[in-house]
Design a protein around this motif. Structure first.
Motif, PDB file in Angstrom:
ATOM      1  N   ASP A 136     -12.967  -5.923  -0.402  1.00 37.87           N
ATOM      2  CA  ASP A 136     -11.772  -5.326  -0.996  1.00 37.87           C
ATOM      3  C   ASP A 136     -10.595  -5.537  -0.041  1.00 37.87           C
ATOM      4  O   ASP A 136     -10.624  -5.047   1.093  1.00 37.87           O
ATOM      5  CB  ASP A 136     -12.026  -3.832  -1.212  1.00 37.87           C
ATOM      6  CG  ASP A 136     -10.950  -3.208  -2.064  1.00 37.87           C
ATOM      7  OD1 ASP A 136      -9.750  -3.517  -1.850  1.00 37.87           O
ATOM      8  OD2 ASP A 136     -11.299  -2.404  -2.941  1.00 37.87           O
ATOM      9  N   ARG A 138      -7.956  -4.194   0.286  1.00 33.01           N
ATOM     10  CA  ARG A 138      -7.266  -2.989   0.760  1.00 33.01           C
ATOM     11  C   ARG A 138      -7.812  -2.520   2.108  1.00 33.01           C
ATOM     12  O   ARG A 138      -7.273  -1.590   2.698  1.00 33.01           O
ATOM     13  CB  ARG A 138      -7.407  -1.872  -0.288  1.00 33.01           C
ATOM     14  CG  ARG A 138      -6.629  -2.182  -1.557  1.00 33.01           C
ATOM     15  CD  ARG A 138      -6.935  -1.194  -2.644  1.00 33.01           C
ATOM     16  NE  ARG A 138      -8.331  -1.272  -3.042  1.00 33.01           N
ATOM     17  CZ  ARG A 138      -8.892  -0.521  -3.977  1.00 33.01           C
ATOM     18  NH1 ARG A 138      -8.172   0.373  -4.613  1.00 33.01           N
ATOM     19  NH2 ARG A 138     -10.175  -0.649  -4.276  1.00 33.01           N
ATOM     20  N   ASP A 139      -8.894  -3.164   2.566  1.00 33.61           N
ATOM     21  CA  ASP A 139      -9.466  -2.816   3.868  1.00 33.61           C
ATOM     22  C   ASP A 139      -9.341  -4.033   4.796  1.00 33.61           C
ATOM     23  O   ASP A 139     -10.295  -4.794   4.995  1.00 33.61           O
ATOM     24  CB  ASP A 139     -10.945  -2.425   3.662  1.00 33.61           C
ATOM     25  CG  ASP A 139     -11.577  -1.889   4.930  1.00 33.61           C
ATOM     26  OD1 ASP A 139     -10.978  -2.045   6.024  1.00 33.61           O
ATOM     27  OD2 ASP A 139     -12.678  -1.318   4.831  1.00 33.61           O
ATOM     28  N   VAL A 170      -2.977  -3.410  -6.525  1.00 31.37           N
ATOM     29  CA  VAL A 170      -3.063  -2.385  -5.475  1.00 31.37           C
ATOM     30  C   VAL A 170      -2.072  -1.276  -5.814  1.00 31.37           C
ATOM     31  O   VAL A 170      -0.865  -1.525  -5.933  1.00 31.37           O
ATOM     32  CB  VAL A 170      -2.767  -2.978  -4.077  1.00 31.37           C
ATOM     33  CG1 VAL A 170      -2.880  -1.899  -3.015  1.00 31.37           C
ATOM     34  CG2 VAL A 170      -3.717  -4.144  -3.778  1.00 31.37           C
ATOM     35  N   SER A 171      -2.605  -0.068  -5.963  1.00 34.52           N
ATOM     36  CA  SER A 171      -1.744   1.038  -6.428  1.00 34.52           C
ATOM     37  C   SER A 171      -0.869   1.546  -5.287  1.00 34.52           C
ATOM     38  O   SER A 171      -1.204   1.361  -4.108  1.00 34.52           O
ATOM     39  CB  SER A 171      -2.608   2.171  -6.984  1.00 34.52           C
ATOM     40  OG  SER A 171      -3.167   2.873  -5.911  1.00 34.52           O
ATOM     41  N   GLU A 173      -0.642   4.416  -4.174  1.00 38.70           N
ATOM     42  CA  GLU A 173      -1.409   5.353  -3.322  1.00 38.70           C
ATOM     43  C   GLU A 173      -2.150   4.607  -2.212  1.00 38.70           C
ATOM     44  O   GLU A 173      -2.441   5.167  -1.164  1.00 38.70           O
ATOM     45  CB  GLU A 173      -2.456   6.131  -4.134  1.00 38.70           C
ATOM     46  CG  GLU A 173      -1.888   7.094  -5.161  1.00 38.70           C
ATOM     47  CD  GLU A 173      -1.497   6.384  -6.449  1.00 38.70           C
ATOM     48  OE1 GLU A 173      -2.391   5.887  -7.135  1.00 38.70           O
ATOM     49  OE2 GLU A 173      -0.285   6.301  -6.749  1.00 38.70           O
ATOM     50  N   ASP A 174      -2.462   3.341  -2.457  1.00 37.67           N
ATOM     51  CA  ASP A 174      -3.186   2.565  -1.436  1.00 37.67           C
ATOM     52  C   ASP A 174      -2.234   1.861  -0.474  1.00 37.67           C
ATOM     53  O   ASP A 174      -2.666   1.048   0.351  1.00 37.67           O
ATOM     54  CB  ASP A 174      -4.129   1.557  -2.096  1.00 37.67           C
ATOM     55  CG  ASP A 174      -5.308   2.252  -2.735  1.00 37.67           C
ATOM     56  OD1 ASP A 174      -5.790   3.237  -2.157  1.00 37.67           O
ATOM     57  OD2 ASP A 174      -5.725   1.837  -3.832  1.00 37.67           O
ATOM     58  N   ASP A 175      -0.955   2.147  -0.593  1.00 42.89           N
ATOM     59  CA  ASP A 175       0.069   1.677   0.335  1.00 42.89           C
ATOM     60  C   ASP A 175      -0.015   0.162   0.614  1.00 42.89           C
ATOM     61  O   ASP A 175      -0.336  -0.265   1.727  1.00 42.89           O
ATOM     62  CB  ASP A 175      -0.051   2.468   1.653  1.00 42.89           C
ATOM     63  CG  ASP A 175       1.185   2.288   2.508  1.00 42.89           C
ATOM     64  OD1 ASP A 175       2.073   1.511   2.108  1.00 42.89           O
ATOM     65  OD2 ASP A 175       1.246   2.901   3.586  1.00 42.89           O
ATOM     66  N   VAL A 179      -0.966  -2.346   4.014  1.00 43.89           N
ATOM     67  CA  VAL A 179      -2.102  -3.280   3.956  1.00 43.89           C
ATOM     68  C   VAL A 179      -1.629  -4.686   4.345  1.00 43.89           C
ATOM     69  O   VAL A 179      -2.204  -5.347   5.214  1.00 43.89           O
ATOM     70  CB  VAL A 179      -2.709  -3.290   2.527  1.00 43.89           C
ATOM     71  CG1 VAL A 179      -3.686  -4.441   2.354  1.00 43.89           C
ATOM     72  CG2 VAL A 179      -3.391  -1.955   2.231  1.00 43.89           C
TER      73      VAL A 179
END
Ligand code: SAM
Length: 284
Positions: A136, A138-139, A170-171, A173-175, A179
């Motif tokens: 993912d 996002r990580d 990527v929402s 909320e997931d900044d 990222v």
């Protein structure tokens, strides 16, 4: 390549209860790695917003032009995040056609995309130069660790980092800006960041405007909702990079070449019909 319709080829972890962006996109582009649930969703999306297939094609072509440009600049290793189901103009194929011996790591969080990439690379790739990672984006630290563990990338030399048609999944909320900045910090100097994004900023004020919002509502029901971002929000992804000319522009405006398809040519005079902003940055 094995098709998504082959019940024997359902990779582990695939969610067939909900349509998924990777498989819908594959259907938009004429691929076969999709299931009835994705095709039904895709067909409804086309009904709501008939331009959507054209937009997918334009996005894919931008990716191809970006990789061509980077390869000509001497970039011969790529990290492609949200790489999707392999289709026409895969990154490693374009890169190899310009710099034989180029390297590429594909990353996607959809098991179907990963499995199909694996099949393709087993058939056509070189394990020393090509790899696919399930992860993912996002990580960033996990992705970076997994990408380096493949042994394909050399962090002493510039890398072409690609996030084409993916950051809109990527929402807020997931900044996504944090990222993207983390990847920038991990990249060696001289690396590039190529990206594209759907926007509702500056799009034509016509009948399609409502459809663009309706389509977003439909995607909220899929396993992969998406988010429009303004031009200013998109441009911020390039903080810490030097933007390559012509800067942040509509997809059809970026280094258009003779190979552009009918889909791209059709909107050249009204590039905002593509609904997609694009750009390329170089890390000093
Ligand atoms: C619209 S497709 C774009 C494919 C390809 N980059 C292109 O431009 O043709 C978006 C891809 O991003 C993947 N994706 C979405 N969110 C992701 C995430 N958080 N991490 C990794 N991949 C993701 C989807 O599974 C899908 O394959």
């Amino acid at each position: 390549m094995s098709t998504g319709n082959d019940p024997a080829f359902i990779p582990e972890g695939v969610d067939l209860d909900r349509p998924n962006a990777a498989r819908i996109y594959d259907w938009f582009l004429g691929g076969t790695a999709n299931w009835a649930i994705d095709r039904e969703f895709g067909a409804r999306a086309v009904e709501t917003f008939p331009q959507i297939k054209m937009i997918a094609k334009i996005g894919r072509e931008f990716l191809g032009r970006g990789v061509t440009y980077l390869s000509r600049q001497g970039i011969d290793q790529f990290l492609d995040l949200g790489s999707g189901v392999p289709t026409v103009g895969n990154v490693h194929e374009i890169a190899d056609s310009i710099n034989p011996g180029s390297r590429c790591v594909y990353v996607d969080n959809e098991p179907v995309a990963v499995a199909h990439s694996r099949v393709l690379l087993e058939r056509d790739g070189d394990p020393e130069r090509h790899a696919v990672v399930h992860g993912d984006l996002r990580d960033p630290h996990d992705i970076w660790r997994k990408a380096l563990a493949t042994g394909v990338l050399d962090t002493e030399r510039p890398i072409g980092l690609i996030m084409a048609s993916v950051l809109y999944f990527v929402s807020p909320e997931d900044d996504p800006h944090t990222v993207v900045a983390r990847y920038r910090d991990l990249l060696p100097s001289g690396s590039y960041f190529l990206t594209s994004h759907l926007t509702d900023d500056g799009i034509p004020h016509d009948d399609e405007e409502a459809s663009r919002h309706e389509i977003r509502k439909q995607y909220l029901k899929s396993s992969t909702p998406f988010h429009y971002r303004s031009r200013a929000e998109f441009t911020r992804f390039f903080d810490g990079y030097e933007l390559v000319e012509p800067g942040v522009v509509w997809a059809p405006e970026w280094h258009l070449d003779a190979g552009a398809s009918k889909a791209t040519r059709k909107v050249v005079d009204n590039p905002n019909y593509s609904g997609a902003l694009v750009g390329l940055g170089r890390k000093p």
